[in-house]
Write a protein that holds these residues in place. Sequence first.
Motif, PDB file in Angstrom:
ATOM      1  N   THR A   1       0.789  -1.535   0.200  1.00  0.00           N
ATOM      2  CA  THR A   1       0.659  -0.058  -0.027  1.00  0.00           C
ATOM      3  C   THR A   1       0.858   1.081  -0.069  1.00  0.00           C
ATOM      4  OG1 THR A   1      -0.488  -0.322   2.494  1.00  0.00           O
ATOM      5  CG2 THR A   1      -2.125  -0.976   1.018  1.00  0.00           C
ATOM      6  N   GLN A   2       2.358   0.870   0.255  1.00  0.00           N
ATOM      7  CA  GLN A   2       3.192   2.534   0.005  1.00  0.00           C
ATOM      8  C   GLN A   2       3.581   2.556  -0.998  1.00  0.00           C
ATOM      9  OE1 GLN A   2       4.879   1.274   4.704  1.00  0.00           O
ATOM     10  NE2 GLN A   2       4.761   3.565   4.325  1.00  0.00           N
ATOM     11  N   GLY A   3       3.840   1.249  -1.542  1.00  0.00           N
ATOM     12  CA  GLY A   3       4.346   1.592  -3.442  1.00  0.00           C
ATOM     13  C   GLY A   3       5.182   0.558  -3.697  1.00  0.00           C
ATOM     14  N   THR A   4       6.008   0.765  -4.174  1.00  0.00           N
ATOM     15  CA  THR A   4       7.297  -0.432  -4.647  1.00  0.00           C
ATOM     16  C   THR A   4       8.090  -0.273  -4.267  1.00  0.00           C
ATOM     17  OG1 THR A   4       6.141  -0.173  -6.702  1.00  0.00           O
ATOM     18  CG2 THR A   4       8.001  -1.015  -7.171  1.00  0.00           C
TER      19      THR A   4
ATOM     20  N   GLY B   1      13.360   3.096   0.510  1.00  0.00           N
ATOM     21  CA  GLY B   1      13.516   1.478  -0.574  1.00  0.00           C
ATOM     22  C   GLY B   1      12.007   2.050  -0.939  1.00  0.00           C
ATOM     23  N   TYR B   2      11.225   2.668  -1.075  1.00  0.00           N
ATOM     24  CA  TYR B   2      10.250   2.499  -2.324  1.00  0.00           C
ATOM     25  C   TYR B   2      10.942   4.034  -3.317  1.00  0.00           C
ATOM     26  CZ  TYR B   2       7.017   0.834   0.791  1.00  0.00           C
ATOM     27  OH  TYR B   2       7.087  -0.410   1.851  1.00  0.00           O
ATOM     28  N   MET B   3      10.262   3.424  -4.556  1.00  0.00           N
ATOM     29  CA  MET B   3      10.238   3.781  -5.697  1.00  0.00           C
ATOM     30  C   MET B   3       9.867   5.754  -5.809  1.00  0.00           C
ATOM     31  SD  MET B   3       8.628   2.715  -9.293  1.00  0.00           S
ATOM     32  CE  MET B   3       9.547   1.012  -9.599  1.00  0.00           C
ATOM     33  N   LYS B   4      10.762   6.363  -7.018  1.00  0.00           N
ATOM     34  CA  LYS B   4       9.942   7.714  -6.782  1.00  0.00           C
ATOM     35  C   LYS B   4       9.461   7.381  -8.024  1.00  0.00           C
ATOM     36  CE  LYS B   4      12.749   9.962  -3.251  1.00  0.00           C
ATOM     37  NZ  LYS B   4      11.970  10.327  -2.476  1.00  0.00           N
ATOM     38  N   LYS B   5       8.361   8.375  -8.537  1.00  0.00           N
ATOM     39  CA  LYS B   5       8.302   8.870  -9.490  1.00  0.00           C
ATOM     40  C   LYS B   5       7.937  10.477 -10.199  1.00  0.00           C
ATOM     41  CE  LYS B   5       5.733   4.397  -9.400  1.00  0.00           C
ATOM     42  NZ  LYS B   5       4.400   4.090 -10.011  1.00  0.00           N
TER      43      LYS B   5
END
Length: 243
Positions: free
Chosen positions: A173-176, A202-206
């Motif tokens: 739910t937080q991201g990838t 550790g979560y991907m930025k977009k």
Amino acid sequence: MKKMVRGCLAALTLAASMGVGNTFPAFAAQDMPFEVILDRNSRKTSIYDGYSRYVDGNRASEEDTFHVVANGDVDLSDVVMDYRVLTFDEEGTQVTQECTVYGIEEDVHYPVLRPETVERESEKGMLYDELNRCYTIEFSSGDQVQTYYFMAVPEDEMEQYRNVILGKWEKNTQGTRYKYQGGYLKGWNLINEKWYLFGDDGYMKKGWQEYQDEWYFLDRESGQMRTDCTVEGYQLDSSGVRE
């Protein structure tokens, strides 16, 4: 990607047999009150520690940098950071104490290889001597010591050592995130020939992301860095930098 390299103190040469602390088992130190994160990761490689064993380390170019992230409310002003060059020959191991930094800061991109070291070793034709030398960065905090080992490689050869293909994408739910070698990737990472940017969590930025005073665009769906195109009226060059 364009990188920024910063220097520090003048070099001091030693010829000694110095003890070297344990190397890091993942992309960031586990025993220190902070994480050390390579801004552009490369796959692990075995590096001779100059004494009796091979340890986990990373290849790095003269353009590579790293930053630190404190684990909670800790005082990083007491941390000591030492840059060293270890040279191996028939006479044994010589240690060159390149620079000592007293106190480190978050939001600063420190060079993996000091510009002064790169210039001197390049003039001697020894910067990329993988068989007879390695470069270390040692952190000391209280009674804790953590040493990182690096092998210098020309920037135009680094891509083959950065590309990651054997990890696993994970979504929640937080991201990838991308799990690799027991941990989650952080910073810039080349995965299956595509660049991605992961936060310190550790979560991907977009979308649009500012990094070291340059703007990049990461696809809003896949997260892949866009290059050589126009996005929302802005031209991106071959390095992904907004012109």
